[in-house]
Design a protein around this motif. Structure first.
Motif, short mmCIF file in Angstrom:
data_model
loop_
_atom_site.label_atom_id
_atom_site.label_comp_id
_atom_site.label_asym_id
_atom_site.label_seq_id
_atom_site.Cartn_x
_atom_site.Cartn_y
_atom_site.Cartn_z
N THR A 278 50.06 69.23 60.67
CA THR A 278 51.21 69.26 61.58
C THR A 278 50.77 69.04 63.02
OG1 THR A 278 52.39 70.77 60.11
CG2 THR A 278 53.12 70.67 62.41
N SER A 279 49.67 69.71 63.42
CA SER A 279 49.16 69.54 64.79
C SER A 279 48.72 68.11 65.03
CB SER A 279 47.99 70.50 65.03
OG SER A 279 48.41 71.85 64.93
N TRP B 70 42.17 70.96 63.34
CA TRP B 70 43.54 70.48 63.51
C TRP B 70 44.26 70.57 62.17
CZ3 TRP B 70 45.59 67.75 67.98
CH2 TRP B 70 44.68 67.63 69.03
#
Length: 325
Positions: free
Chosen positions: A6-7, A3
């Motif tokens: 931002t995700s 990940w």
């Protein structure tokens, strides 16, 4: 997959971020107590100098033989940040710093630096690291011990004209030797728990009358230990130099305060510097998915993710570490 930050933020805002399921889990810690205050000079004459304050006790599990703590979800963990001890007023020794604690682990406050009156002069106080001894121009003293052991080192002894330095987490305070050796504060220890190496728990420098030392060294003061130790004061040449207070230890390092000094003619004594406050840092492993699961109170404290995914909770004031579900 991996990940990105931002995700992670998007998933958290949409409620799709995986919840914390690993419980209990281990977390590393750094606990540093408040440093001791430096001792004060008195108004009698040259050579009446205060000892440096001892560094606050230092405990860590990060890159250390000590075991990490075990934390559990749905639990709030109180954290206490110890304040630095007060610098001594005219001729008196400094006060001992306050303890810092987390999850039943306590680091003890640094010992106050010795005062500058009497024969024998008041010794440095014991603590996480011991305070340096004061001196009264003819009577010498003994530095305080590191008590309980394992958190720091002893303070330095004094000579007739040079007070001892406060002990640091990495080394004992230096014993002052007339005309040749300042009572420097003991060095602290570097710790990278927050991502980059930072020194903590340096001892305060002891006061000195400066006899036999070049002006450049007198003006710079007696070094405190790397890790927030305050400089001990050194007056300028007699008879026109005013007394100089010791330097305070740096906040949130547990550094000891510097000792005060005075020269002829007699005048008001110079106070010791206050000890620096302590800190607690907790490192939560990336496997715990800390984003959104860990929080800190009050807002003065902080929680942030490192690039590796580990979460770092940094406490500069007393508060709580909250582990959610």
């Amino acid at each position: 997959g991996v990940w990105s930050l931002t995700s992670q933020r998007i998933a958290k805002s949409q409620g799709t971020w995986p919840r914390l399921t690993l419980s209990p889990f281990s977390a590393d810690y750094l606990i540093v107590a408040g440093g001791g205050g430096g001792g004060a000079s008195n108004c009698a004459a040259s050579g009446h100098d205060g000892g440096g304050g001892g560094a606050g006790g230092y405990k860590t599990s990060f890159c250390s033989p000590a075991s990490p703590v075990t934390l559990t979800v749905n639990t709030t963990y109180p954290i206490v940040i110890g304040g630095g001890g007060n610098g001594g007023p005219d001729s008196n020794r400094g006060s001992t710093g306050s303890n810092s604690s987390f999850n039943c682990i306590t680091s003890n406050g640094g010992g106050g630096g010795g005062g500058s009156s009497g024969s024998p002069v008041t010794p440095g106080l014991s603590g996480g690291s011991g305070g340096g001894a004061g001196t009264s121009g003819f009577a010498t003293g003994t530095g305080g011990g590191a008590s309980p052991p394992g958190q720091g080192n002893a303070g330095g002894n004094s000579s007739p004209q040079n007070a001892g330095g406060g002990g640091g987490a990495g080394a004992a305070g230096t014993t002052g030797v007339d005309s040749t050796t300042f009572g420097a504060g003991g060095v602290g220890l570097a710790n990278s728990i927050s991502g980059s190496p930072t020194f903590y728990a340096g001892g305060g420098g002891g006061g000195s009358n400066g006899g036999g030392f070049p002006d450049s060294e007198r003006n710079a003061g007696v070094p405190g230990g790397n890790g927030g130790g305050g400089r001990g004061s050194v007056p300028g040449p007699a008879p026109f130099s005013p007394p100089r207070a010791g330097e305070a230890g740096t906040a949130n390092t547990g550094g000891g305060g510097g000792g005060g000094s005075v020269t002829s003619p007699p005048g008001p004594g110079a106070s010791g510097g206050a000890g620096g406050s302590g800190t607690v840092i907790v490192r939560v492993p990336s496997a715990v998915n800390p984003l959104g699961q860990i929080s800190v109170t009050p807002g003065t404290n902080s929680f942030a993710l490192q690039p590796c995914g580990a979460g770092i909770a940094t406490f500069t004031v007393s508060g709580c570490l909250v582990v959610g579900q």
